[in-house]
Design a protein around this motif. Structure first.
Motif, PDB file in Angstrom:
ATOM      1  N   TRP A   1       2.542   7.335  -3.829  1.00 28.66           N
ATOM      2  CA  TRP A   1       3.950   7.627  -3.571  1.00 28.66           C
ATOM      3  C   TRP A   1       4.772   7.032  -4.723  1.00 28.66           C
ATOM      4  CZ3 TRP A   1       7.487   4.956   0.529  1.00 28.66           C
ATOM      5  CH2 TRP A   1       8.732   5.621   0.593  1.00 28.66           C
ATOM      6  N   PRO A   2       4.889   7.745  -5.794  1.00 31.17           N
ATOM      7  CA  PRO A   2       5.647   7.237  -6.945  1.00 31.17           C
ATOM      8  C   PRO A   2       7.147   7.483  -6.765  1.00 31.17           C
ATOM      9  CG  PRO A   2       4.694   9.355  -7.486  1.00 31.17           C
ATOM     10  CD  PRO A   2       4.246   9.016  -6.084  1.00 31.17           C
ATOM     11  N   GLY A   3       7.922   6.867  -7.620  1.00 32.07           N
ATOM     12  CA  GLY A   3       9.353   7.147  -7.651  1.00 32.07           C
ATOM     13  C   GLY A   3      10.210   6.002  -7.157  1.00 32.07           C
ATOM     14  N   ARG A   4      11.514   6.209  -7.296  1.00 31.93           N
ATOM     15  CA  ARG A   4      12.482   5.163  -6.934  1.00 31.93           C
ATOM     16  C   ARG A   4      12.486   4.870  -5.439  1.00 31.93           C
ATOM     17  NH1 ARG A   4      17.964   6.942  -9.425  1.00 31.93           N
ATOM     18  NH2 ARG A   4      16.911   8.899  -9.708  1.00 31.93           N
ATOM     19  N   ALA A   5      12.358   5.892  -4.620  1.00 29.63           N
ATOM     20  CA  ALA A   5      12.361   5.669  -3.170  1.00 29.63           C
ATOM     21  C   ALA A   5      11.193   4.778  -2.764  1.00 29.63           C
ATOM     22  CB  ALA A   5      12.298   6.992  -2.423  1.00 29.63           C
ATOM     23  N   SER A   6      10.055   4.997  -3.386  1.00 34.83           N
ATOM     24  CA  SER A   6       8.884   4.177  -3.097  1.00 34.83           C
ATOM     25  C   SER A   6       9.125   2.732  -3.516  1.00 34.83           C
ATOM     26  CB  SER A   6       7.659   4.741  -3.835  1.00 34.83           C
ATOM     27  OG  SER A   6       6.570   3.864  -3.691  1.00 34.83           O
ATOM     28  N   VAL A   7       9.665   2.559  -4.699  1.00 33.04           N
ATOM     29  CA  VAL A   7       9.923   1.208  -5.208  1.00 33.04           C
ATOM     30  C   VAL A   7      10.947   0.503  -4.312  1.00 33.04           C
ATOM     31  CG1 VAL A   7      10.913  -0.099  -7.139  1.00 33.04           C
ATOM     32  CG2 VAL A   7       9.294   1.753  -7.583  1.00 33.04           C
ATOM     33  N   ALA A   8      12.020   1.220  -3.961  1.00 33.97           N
ATOM     34  CA  ALA A   8      13.064   0.629  -3.117  1.00 33.97           C
ATOM     35  C   ALA A   8      12.505   0.256  -1.738  1.00 33.97           C
ATOM     36  CB  ALA A   8      14.232   1.591  -2.974  1.00 33.97           C
ATOM     37  N   THR A   9      11.682   1.105  -1.190  1.00 35.78           N
ATOM     38  CA  THR A   9      11.098   0.835   0.132  1.00 35.78           C
ATOM     39  C   THR A   9      10.171  -0.365   0.074  1.00 35.78           C
ATOM     40  OG1 THR A   9      11.252   3.173   0.722  1.00 35.78           O
ATOM     41  CG2 THR A   9       9.727   1.830   2.008  1.00 35.78           C
ATOM     42  N   ARG A  10       9.348  -0.427  -0.960  1.00 36.66           N
ATOM     43  CA  ARG A  10       8.432  -1.574  -1.103  1.00 36.66           C
ATOM     44  C   ARG A  10       9.206  -2.870  -1.337  1.00 36.66           C
ATOM     45  NH1 ARG A  10       5.313   1.865  -4.681  1.00 36.66           N
ATOM     46  NH2 ARG A  10       6.170   0.566  -6.327  1.00 36.66           N
ATOM     47  N   ARG A  11      10.270  -2.782  -2.166  1.00 36.14           N
ATOM     48  CA  ARG A  11      11.077  -3.971  -2.434  1.00 36.14           C
ATOM     49  C   ARG A  11      11.715  -4.466  -1.136  1.00 36.14           C
ATOM     50  NH1 ARG A  11      16.224  -4.855  -2.764  1.00 36.14           N
ATOM     51  NH2 ARG A  11      16.764  -2.667  -2.831  1.00 36.14           N
ATOM     52  N   ARG A  12      12.278  -3.543  -0.381  1.00 33.69           N
ATOM     53  CA  ARG A  12      12.935  -3.914   0.875  1.00 33.69           C
ATOM     54  C   ARG A  12      11.921  -4.467   1.879  1.00 33.69           C
ATOM     55  NH1 ARG A  12      17.069  -6.064   3.016  1.00 33.69           N
ATOM     56  NH2 ARG A  12      17.866  -5.065   4.865  1.00 33.69           N
ATOM     57  N   GLY A  13      10.766  -3.841   1.963  1.00 33.61           N
ATOM     58  CA  GLY A  13       9.713  -4.340   2.857  1.00 33.61           C
ATOM     59  C   GLY A  13       9.251  -5.728   2.460  1.00 33.61           C
ATOM     60  N   ALA A  14       9.118  -5.960   1.158  1.00 28.04           N
ATOM     61  CA  ALA A  14       8.719  -7.293   0.683  1.00 28.04           C
ATOM     62  C   ALA A  14       9.790  -8.330   1.019  1.00 28.04           C
ATOM     63  CB  ALA A  14       8.456  -7.253  -0.816  1.00 28.04           C
ATOM     64  N   GLU A  15      11.067  -7.939   0.914  1.00 28.70           N
ATOM     65  CA  GLU A  15      12.160  -8.850   1.267  1.00 28.70           C
ATOM     66  C   GLU A  15      12.109  -9.208   2.759  1.00 28.70           C
ATOM     67  OE1 GLU A  15      15.684  -6.764   0.101  1.00 28.70           O
ATOM     68  OE2 GLU A  15      15.440  -7.247  -2.033  1.00 28.70           O
ATOM     69  N   VAL A  16      11.858  -8.212   3.582  1.00 29.54           N
ATOM     70  CA  VAL A  16      11.775  -8.458   5.023  1.00 29.54           C
ATOM     71  C   VAL A  16      10.592  -9.372   5.336  1.00 29.54           C
ATOM     72  CG1 VAL A  16      11.346  -7.371   7.272  1.00 29.54           C
ATOM     73  CG2 VAL A  16      12.981  -6.336   5.676  1.00 29.54           C
ATOM     74  N   ALA A  17       9.451  -9.111   4.712  1.00 26.01           N
ATOM     75  CA  ALA A  17       8.265  -9.948   4.945  1.00 26.01           C
ATOM     76  C   ALA A  17       8.532 -11.387   4.506  1.00 26.01           C
ATOM     77  CB  ALA A  17       7.060  -9.374   4.201  1.00 26.01           C
ATOM     78  N   ALA A  18       9.142 -11.547   3.329  1.00 25.90           N
ATOM     79  CA  ALA A  18       9.444 -12.894   2.833  1.00 25.90           C
ATOM     80  C   ALA A  18      10.451 -13.589   3.749  1.00 25.90           C
ATOM     81  CB  ALA A  18       9.973 -12.823   1.406  1.00 25.90           C
TER      82      ALA A  18
ATOM     83  N   GLU B   1       0.812  -1.221   0.000  1.00 23.49           N
ATOM     84  CA  GLU B   1       0.000   0.000   0.000  1.00 23.49           C
ATOM     85  C   GLU B   1       0.845   1.269   0.000  1.00 23.49           C
ATOM     86  OE1 GLU B   1      -2.692  -0.266   3.288  1.00 23.49           O
ATOM     87  OE2 GLU B   1      -3.702  -2.031   2.462  1.00 23.49           O
ATOM     88  N   LEU B   2       2.122   1.140   0.354  1.00 20.75           N
ATOM     89  CA  LEU B   2       2.998   2.310   0.336  1.00 20.75           C
ATOM     90  C   LEU B   2       3.093   2.934  -1.058  1.00 20.75           C
ATOM     91  CD1 LEU B   2       5.997   1.169   2.554  1.00 20.75           C
ATOM     92  CD2 LEU B   2       4.300   2.916   3.094  1.00 20.75           C
ATOM     93  N   GLY B   3       2.891   2.134  -2.075  1.00 19.82           N
ATOM     94  CA  GLY B   3       2.993   2.640  -3.444  1.00 19.82           C
ATOM     95  C   GLY B   3       1.836   3.529  -3.848  1.00 19.82           C
ATOM     96  N   ASP B   4       0.727   3.438  -3.128  1.00 20.92           N
ATOM     97  CA  ASP B   4      -0.445   4.270  -3.458  1.00 20.92           C
ATOM     98  C   ASP B   4      -0.131   5.732  -3.154  1.00 20.92           C
ATOM     99  OD1 ASP B   4      -1.655   1.887  -4.032  1.00 20.92           O
ATOM    100  OD2 ASP B   4      -2.833   1.817  -2.173  1.00 20.92           O
TER     101      ASP B   4
END
Length: 173
Positions: free
Chosen positions: A43-60, A38-41
């Protein structure tokens, strides 16, 4: 004190604690996924993508860690059950030894202290044969205990290495 070292109840309690941590961690990992997405809603841009990617890695990683802990919890519980069986078998060996006028001392079957009766070659031979049979049973039980303990320790080491590798991957980002 049992001739078979270890405490099945403590091992079982450890298994239960590991399983509980696994359940909590799995729930946290699964719960983290949707909010991270939901962070991507809005909030566009590289910081958003990097944060979501990192959060997904932590969750996984949380879910993967929980699966490993759950597996080890089951393994520990299985070994606790095995240990309880071996302890019971060890007690039966001690009981058979006592019934034959023998004791288990320092992992060996030896005559009990005190006077055992008249000197009789036949009785001595019977006692020696009983001691050999009981010693063979004791050796089998202790060998099985060592083998199962060694397998558990190897599995714990391998699990530790898997979790350490996962942790290292997370720290690298």
């Amino acid at each position: 004190m049992s001739v078979v070292p270890g405490d099945p109840a403590s091992l079982s309690a450890c298994a239960a604690a590991v399983a509980e941590v696994a359940r909590r961690l799995a729930a946290s990992g699964r719960a983290l996924g949707p909010p991270v997405e939901e962070l991507g809603d809005g909030w566009p841009g590289r910081a958003s993508v990097a944060t979501r990617r990192r959060g997904a890695e932590v969750a996984a990683a949380a879910v993967t860690t929980a699966e490993e802990l759950e597996r080890m919890g089951r393994e520990l519980q299985d070994r606790a059950t095995d240990l309880a069986d071996l302890v019971a078998r060890g007690r039966r060996v001690e009981e058979r030894a006592a019934a034959a006028g023998l004791v288990v001392r320092d992992g060996r079957v030896v005559p009990a202290w005190g006077v055992r009766g008249e000197a009789d070659a036949g009785a001595v031979a019977d006692g020696d044969a009983a001691a050999e049979r009981i010693a063979a049973e004791l050796t089998l039980v202790l060998h099985q205990h060592r083998r199962r303990r060694d397998l558990l320790l190897a599995d714990l080491r391998a699990s530790t290495e898997r979790l350490a590798a996962l942790s290292h991957t997370l720290r690298r980002g």
